[in-house]
Design a protein around this motif. Structure first.
Motif, PDB file in Angstrom:
ATOM      1  N   GLU A  82       0.589  -1.096  -0.605  1.00  0.00           N
ATOM      2  CA  GLU A  82       0.080   0.554   0.050  1.00  0.00           C
ATOM      3  C   GLU A  82       0.601   1.168  -0.125  1.00  0.00           C
ATOM      4  N   VAL A  83       1.808   1.091   0.421  1.00  0.00           N
ATOM      5  CA  VAL A  83       2.901   2.404   1.461  1.00  0.00           C
ATOM      6  C   VAL A  83       3.860   2.092  -0.142  1.00  0.00           C
ATOM      7  N   LEU A  84       4.322   2.772  -1.097  1.00  0.00           N
ATOM      8  CA  LEU A  84       5.213   2.996  -2.265  1.00  0.00           C
ATOM      9  C   LEU A  84       5.279   3.920  -1.929  1.00  0.00           C
ATOM     10  N   GLY A  85       5.520   4.962  -1.700  1.00  0.00           N
ATOM     11  CA  GLY A  85       7.128   6.122  -1.136  1.00  0.00           C
ATOM     12  C   GLY A  85       7.837   5.355  -1.799  1.00  0.00           C
ATOM     13  N   PHE A  86       9.241   4.658  -0.540  1.00  0.00           N
ATOM     14  CA  PHE A  86      10.297   4.242  -2.329  1.00  0.00           C
ATOM     15  C   PHE A  86      10.846   3.719  -2.615  1.00  0.00           C
ATOM     16  N   ILE A  87       9.009   3.034  -2.590  1.00  0.00           N
ATOM     17  CA  ILE A  87       9.346   1.973  -4.083  1.00  0.00           C
ATOM     18  C   ILE A  87       8.916   2.809  -5.638  1.00  0.00           C
ATOM     19  N   ASN A  88       8.214   4.081  -5.448  1.00  0.00           N
ATOM     20  CA  ASN A  88       8.511   5.358  -6.651  1.00  0.00           C
ATOM     21  C   ASN A  88       9.510   5.930  -6.792  1.00  0.00           C
ATOM     22  N   PHE A  89       9.858   5.648  -5.280  1.00  0.00           N
ATOM     23  CA  PHE A  89      11.426   6.597  -5.727  1.00  0.00           C
ATOM     24  C   PHE A  89      12.459   6.047  -6.988  1.00  0.00           C
TER      25      PHE A  89
END
Ligand SMILES: Nc1ncnc2c1ncn2[C@@H]1O[C@H](COP(=O)(O)OP(=O)(O)OP(=O)(O)O)[C@@H](O)[C@H]1O
Ligand SMILES: [Mg+2]
Lengths: 443, 250
Positions: free
Chosen positions: A140-147
């Motif tokens: 659900e929490v994609l911050g570092f993955i999107n980065f």
């Protein structure tokens, strides 16, 4: 629940900068993937501690540090490299996020097996990368993955041909050079174990002690029917560094996947290990994490039992000394269709100091009715009686404590079948808990 | 060698040892007998230096030095050894590593160099043979999963490797079968030496058939209520402890 917050301006600027230097620029599908990730990051930024899954992980030091993007590989001295490379492996070496052909030695591989860097092998293996990239990550929490998706500079593409066994382990060595101080690197790995293949992959993370940098890495893995993949991760970053790592895997029918996760380094680290289990697949997750000083170590695992008859065995051990803090969040989700699931989860923590902390949070969400699920978690201290016993035989107090602490960890070390990896893990342990006169063959 | 003077010990406000006096000379063997709960193990733990006891009165001298001032390991280095009534399991620590760490700790204190690994293993294997112990025990975790008798034998193995000068054996004979008792007793007898003293805590005369004590003491209700020669043990075997209680009462 999704809590958004404004992305830190510094990182928002990094992600919207020119990407023409990144590998695969010019490939429309990759550009749009990067674009999408970049936009999502611009909206959401890094995860906030208000997200339930990120409650214990305070990443504000990363935001404050304003790391810059590493733009090229720094120099690595030969001794350092020697200390990182495991004997008798196929090696790919990445420095500061860039593949270093001259430091790597892939060697002979069986017919049809691909072990390549994204930067150098993209033309040849575009199809493979395209089929795997962003295909397994599901959280659900994609911050570092999107980065990572938006900015990855390199990483490994691995494909094990059907019915093929790769005898020697494949080591992906990620090194942060001295020159990488105050910078960050994004590597992305994709691993495909085709039907009935067998292989071992070892990711190692090392940095020059004392330097402060961020490693943000994502690995995606597919294990096809009847394949057997062992995936290992040894995180021994500089103790001033930050490490955000994710392993996302999908297991097809009858696949066997073993993930071993050893964490020693970084002042703040998080390892996210997820597996989606297909029918009658078998997943092992073992972990050992050791924190000293002010280290903060998060281990987040997720086992999605989506299909019937799958087995999962999870065993994580943590040792927290000084003022360190260890967090274990283990989620097992058993879907309605996943009858006859057999899932075991175990997390044991040893606290060595009154100021250390261990948080352990098993979460079982079971929607099927005919399943076996067991979990046990403990947080304890060294056994006073055992300390007394050892001292009464002539071991001084520190030695007695070191022996018992080592013994606690050694249960995990004994499970490591790969001798070169086992030795590396032992070295890390012995550095923290010296054992006078110990012979490795006595373990 | 050891001098215990008017030793009073309590745990959580309850007095367990109520004025023990005992003197043990070099090379002597003393047997301590007494009913369950009379304080025998407590006395042995006090000698070894275990935490959690309140020493309210008295002193213990070991070769003229104040034993109670010394840390647990200092006592071991100085030559005190307690064979535990309930040996402790130490998962993850192999017997061989444990023995080596212990012996090196003691050797270091005595200004001796570390024993070479090969010499060490050779020496330990020899002692295991004497005690009829299988070599596989070397690589097993200390006492983990050992049977009761195996644990006791392991205590005696440690004692013969470490060669202490004061050996306190707390019910080492309990839980041993007849053959094992003889083997262990022989092991202990091999260690007898004019420079080495023994305190044998036991409930049974049969151990004393093998290891002849110089003195026998009866500990009851935290006091030494009677001391004598080997014949005292025989007397107890016949009459039990009822007469001890009568004696304390009168
Ligand atoms: N930590 C403790 N807390 C409370 N009571 C204790 C503690 N240790 C010992 N005692 C009590 O002190 C008394 C003496 O115990 P001890 O173990 O010394 O007896 P013993 O003579 O060795 O008995 P046995 O023959 O059964 O081994 C017992 O009543 C016991 O319950
Ligand atoms: Mg007792």
């Amino acid at each position: 629940m999704s809590v958004t917050q404004l992305p830190n301006e510094h990182y928002a600027a990094l992600i919207s900068a020119d990407k023409s230097e990144l590998p695969g620029h010019g490939l429309a599908w990759l550009n749009s993937l990067r674009e999408k990730a970049s936009n999502e990051f611009s909206d959401g930024g890094f995860p906030s501690p208000r997200e339930e899954e990120w409650r214990y992980t305070n990443i504000s030091p990363i935001e404050k540090s304003q790391f810059s993007l590493a733009t090229k590989a720094g120099a690595v001295d030969a001794d350092f490299l020697q200390g990182v490379l495991l004997d008798d492996c196929h090696h790919l070496v990445f420095v500061d996020g860039f593949y270093q052909a001259d430091l790597s030695s892939v060697g002979e591989l069986p017919e049809g097996v691909v072990v390549s860097a994204i930067s150098s092998g993209l033309a040849e293996h575009e199809g493979l990368l395209k089929s795997l990239l962003d295909s397994v990550v599901a959280t659900e929490v994609l911050g570092f993955i999107n980065f990572n998706t938006a900015l990855f500079t390199d990483g490994a593409v691995i494909s094990i041909e059907e019915n093929t066994k790769v005898d020697k382990p494949i080591q992906l060595a990620f090194i942060s050079s001295e020159g990488a101080d105050l910078s960050l690197s994004n590597c992305r790995n994709v691993i495909m174990a085709k039907a009935s293949s067998k292989a071992t992959v070892i990711e190692t993370y090392n940095g020059v002690e004392g330097s402060c940098y961020l490693t943000n890495v994502v690995t995606e893995i597919v294990v096809e029917p009847n394949a057997n993949l062992s995936h290992n991760r040894l995180q021994a970053e500089s103790l001033k560094a930050y490490h955000m790592g994710g392993v996302y895997s999908r297991l097809d029918k009858n696949a066997i996947f073993s993930q071993y996760n050893y964490t020693f380094g970084a002042v703040l680290s998080r390892a996210e290990v997820h597996a989606d289990l297909g029918e009658a697949s078998d997943c092992t997750m073992d972990g050992l994490y050791i924190g000293m000083d002010h280290q903060h170590i998060d281990s987040h695992t997720r086992l999605n039992h989506e299909q019937p008859h799958a087995i999962s065995n999870e065993f994580y051990k943590g040792i927290m000394g000084d003022r360190s803090r260890g967090v274990f969040q283990g989620r097992i989700i058993v879907a309605e269709d996943a009858q006859k699931t057999d899932a075991k989860m175990n997390n044991r923590n040893l606290l060595l100091s009154d100021h250390a902390e261990a948080d352990t949070k098993p979460q079982l969400e079971i929607y099927a009715d005919d399943v076996k699920c067991a979990h046990g978690v403990t947080v304890g201290q060294l056994d006073d009686t055992a300390i007394f016993y050892l001292r009464s035989r002539g071991a001084d107090e520190e030695m007695a404590k070191n022996m018992l602490t080592f013994a606690f960890a050694n249960e995990m070390v004994e499970r490591i079948e790969l001798q070169p990896l086992r030795i590396k893990v032992l070295e890390q342990l012995l550095k923290r808990f010296p054992q006078q006169g110990m012979k490795i063959e006595w373990l | 060698m050891l001098k215990i003077e008017d030793l009073h010990v309590s745990v959580e406000g309850k007095e367990i040892l109520k004025g023990i006096n005992l003197e043990i000379g070099k090379g002597e063997v003393h047997a301590i007998m007494g009913p369950n709960g009379s304080g025998k193990s407590t006395l042995s733990y006090i000698l070894a230096g275990r935490d959690g006891y309140n020493i309210t009165q008295g002193r213990v001298l070991f070769n003229g030095k104040d034993l109670l001032e010394m840390s647990v390991e200092e006592r071991a280095w100085a030559g005190v050894f307690l064979a535990f009534q309930y040996p402790v399991e130490v998962p993850g620590v192999s017997n061989i590593y444990f023995l080596k760490a212990a012996l090196n700790g003691i050797r270091k204190f005595n200004g001796l160099s570390e024993l070479d690994a090969m010499d060490f293993i050779g020496m330990v294997k020899g002692k295991m043979k004497d005690l009829d112990m299988d070599e596989k025990f070397l690589y097993r975790a200390v006492n983990e999963g050992f049977s009761g008798g195996e644990k006791k034998r392991n205590e005696v193995l440690q004692m013969s490797v470490l060669e202490p000068t004061l050996c306190v054996l707390d019910e080492t004979d309990s839980g041993l079968d007849i053959d094992a008792l003889q083997i262990v007793a022989e092991g202990i007898n091999r260690l007898r030496d004019p420079e080495r003293s023994f305190v044998l805590i036991t409930h049974y005369q049969r151990l004393l058939d093998y290891i002849k004590p110089d003195f026998v003491h009866v500990l009851a209700h935290g006091r030494v209520v009677k001391s004598g020669g080997p014949e005292l043990a025989l007397e107890l075997e016949e009459q039990g402890y009822a007469w001890v209680d009568q004696k304390v009462a009168s």
